[in-house]
Design an enzyme around this catalytic site. Structure first.
Site, PDB file in Angstrom:
ATOM      1  N   GLY A  77       0.753  -1.615   3.006  1.00  0.00           N
ATOM      2  CA  GLY A  77       2.276  -1.416   2.465  1.00  0.00           C
ATOM      3  C   GLY A  77       2.928  -1.957   1.056  1.00  0.00           C
ATOM      4  N   GLN A  79       4.850  -3.890   0.045  1.00  0.00           N
ATOM      5  CA  GLN A  79       4.622  -4.952   0.011  1.00  0.00           C
ATOM      6  C   GLN A  79       3.100  -5.797   0.787  1.00  0.00           C
ATOM      7  OE1 GLN A  79       6.536  -7.204  -1.785  1.00  0.00           O
ATOM      8  NE2 GLN A  79       7.068  -5.979  -2.739  1.00  0.00           N
ATOM      9  N   SER A  80       2.551  -5.235   1.799  1.00  0.00           N
ATOM     10  CA  SER A  80       1.393  -6.133   1.795  1.00  0.00           C
ATOM     11  C   SER A  80       0.913  -7.569   1.449  1.00  0.00           C
ATOM     12  CB  SER A  80       0.629  -4.874   1.910  1.00  0.00           C
ATOM     13  OG  SER A  80      -1.001  -5.904   2.546  1.00  0.00           O
ATOM     14  N   ASN A  81       1.254  -8.138   2.485  1.00  0.00           N
ATOM     15  CA  ASN A  81       0.203  -9.586   1.805  1.00  0.00           C
ATOM     16  C   ASN A  81      -1.394  -9.539   1.936  1.00  0.00           C
ATOM     17  OD1 ASN A  81       2.941 -10.874   2.396  1.00  0.00           O
ATOM     18  ND2 ASN A  81       3.138 -10.184   4.107  1.00  0.00           N
ATOM     19  N   CYS A  83      -2.529  -7.244   1.292  1.00  0.00           N
ATOM     20  CA  CYS A  83      -3.512  -6.814  -0.473  1.00  0.00           C
ATOM     21  C   CYS A  83      -3.275  -7.869  -0.784  1.00  0.00           C
ATOM     22  CB  CYS A  83      -2.409  -5.857  -0.689  1.00  0.00           C
ATOM     23  SG  CYS A  83      -3.059  -3.831   1.037  1.00  0.00           S
TER      24      CYS A  83
END
Ligand SMILES: *Cc1c(COP(=O)(O)O)cnc(C)c1O
Length: 339
Positions: A77, A79-81, A83
């Protein structure tokens, strides 16, 4: 028997602390004859790279290096942690990162980036944001497209699945299970339950498998933040099967007790009810620890509700694994009480 780990690069500050949440236990657990609540601080694996994904990336990046890859492609997403941690870890190890991100329904130009996405850009990741539908329907094609793109440039990319959750990434939490056993020994506790948020299943898979391999007596329960129990039982099983295949391991069928609680997802992935924001504020105000609204806030809220409901009655000690996610607080600023 000692666990035979594959190569690993050192990225996280380990071991992370195991701490007793004394004030929360007194306020929220003792009135219900509940257990002592401990917290495994995997939000402290690093500062900017913080959270659970870093443990997985230690093994994933070692694999990238040993297979001659110079680029990491992964997805998640906006807001992917995962990534964000990948972008920073890649930078540290001298690799390029490319993030395939799931945007909303409208095209995004990266303007006004917030939270994790802002850090992705600061870390120098190449970022491609796709409309929701294209991402959901065409993710394998997007991975293939970008892998070919780098190949044509004479580079070589490792494709990392969502959350780094597969037979490779779960080594991170197999190792964490061993670490946790040492923590518990040091604190002279034998927790009956380990609880974590579960999103792509890898943390739960690693803890469950690791607990089995070291003969731990606890039950691992993943509190779902998106999909239902059936989905996560399959996903965790699939990650463990992938691990068996890759590393030529045999497990007797049914030896893992995969436990999922899907009653606290709320409105959906990345969308939380008021009670989650209240729980986040409560933990910040009683223990000085920040949870996030997408994963840990939901899971911890669920744990407190289950303690009140008597699910953990008769247990002495429960460990909540704080998997990180602090950058995810900021894009949710409108939901927190402010003067
Ligand atoms: C990704 C993530 C999780 C879930 O871990 P999985 O291994 O994907 O199930 C939990 N908490 C935070 C903060 C995360 O970023």
């Amino acid at each position: 028997m000692a666990i035979d780990y594959p190569n690993r690069v050192s990225l996280a500050n380990l071991p992370t602390p195991l701490q007793l949440l004394g004030r929360i236990t007194e306020l929220y657990s003792q009135p219900y004859a509940g257990p002592r609540i401990w917290i495994k601080r995997d939000d402290l694996t690093e500062s900017a790279m913080s959270g659970n994904k870093l443990r997985k990336l230690e093994f994933i990046i070692a694999e990238a290096q040993s297979t001659g890859c110079d680029t990491l492609i992964t997805c998640g997403g906006e807001q992917s942690n995962h990534c964000r941690a990948t972008a920073l870890a890649a930078a540290k190890m001298g690799l390029q990162s490319h993030l395939i991100l799931r945007g909303g329904n409208k095209p995004s130009d990266g303007q006004g980036a917030d939270g994790n996405l802002l850090v992705d850009y600061v870390a120098g990741a190449n970022v491609s944001i796709y409309p929701l539908r294209q991402y959901v329907e065409g993710l394998p094609e997007l991975f293939a497209h970008w892998a070919q793109h780098y190949e044509a440039l004479g580079r070589r990319a490792l494709c990392i699945p969502t959350g780094g959750s597969d037979g490779l990434g779960i080594w991170g939490y197999i190792r964490a299970a061993e670490e946790l056993a040492e923590d518990c020994h040091r604190h002279k506790i034998e927790p009956e339950h380990i609880v974590c948020a579960t999103g792509s299943g890898g943390t739960q898979a690693g803890l469950t498998l690791g607990g089995h391999l070291i003969g731990a007596g606890y039950q691992v329960t993943g509190y779902a933040v998106c999909d239902d129990t059936e989905y996560f039982v399959q996903k965790v099983t699939g990650d463990v099967e992938d691990w068996c295949r890759r590393y030529d391991k045999k497990l007797s069928p049914g030896c893992l007790n995969i436990s999922v609680n899907d009653r606290y997802i709320g409105p959906g992935y990345g969308v939380a009810g008021k009670e989650v924001y209240e729980t986040i504020a409560t933990l910040a105000q009683t223990e000085g620890i920040l949870l996030d609204p997408v994963y840990t806030g939901k899971a911890f809220h669920g744990l407190l509700q289950e303690i009140k409901a008597g699910t953990y009655a008769g247990c002495k000690d429960v460990v909540f694994v704080h998997t990180g996610g602090q950058f995810g607080v900021f894009p949710h600023r409108a939901h927190f009480p402010q003067p």
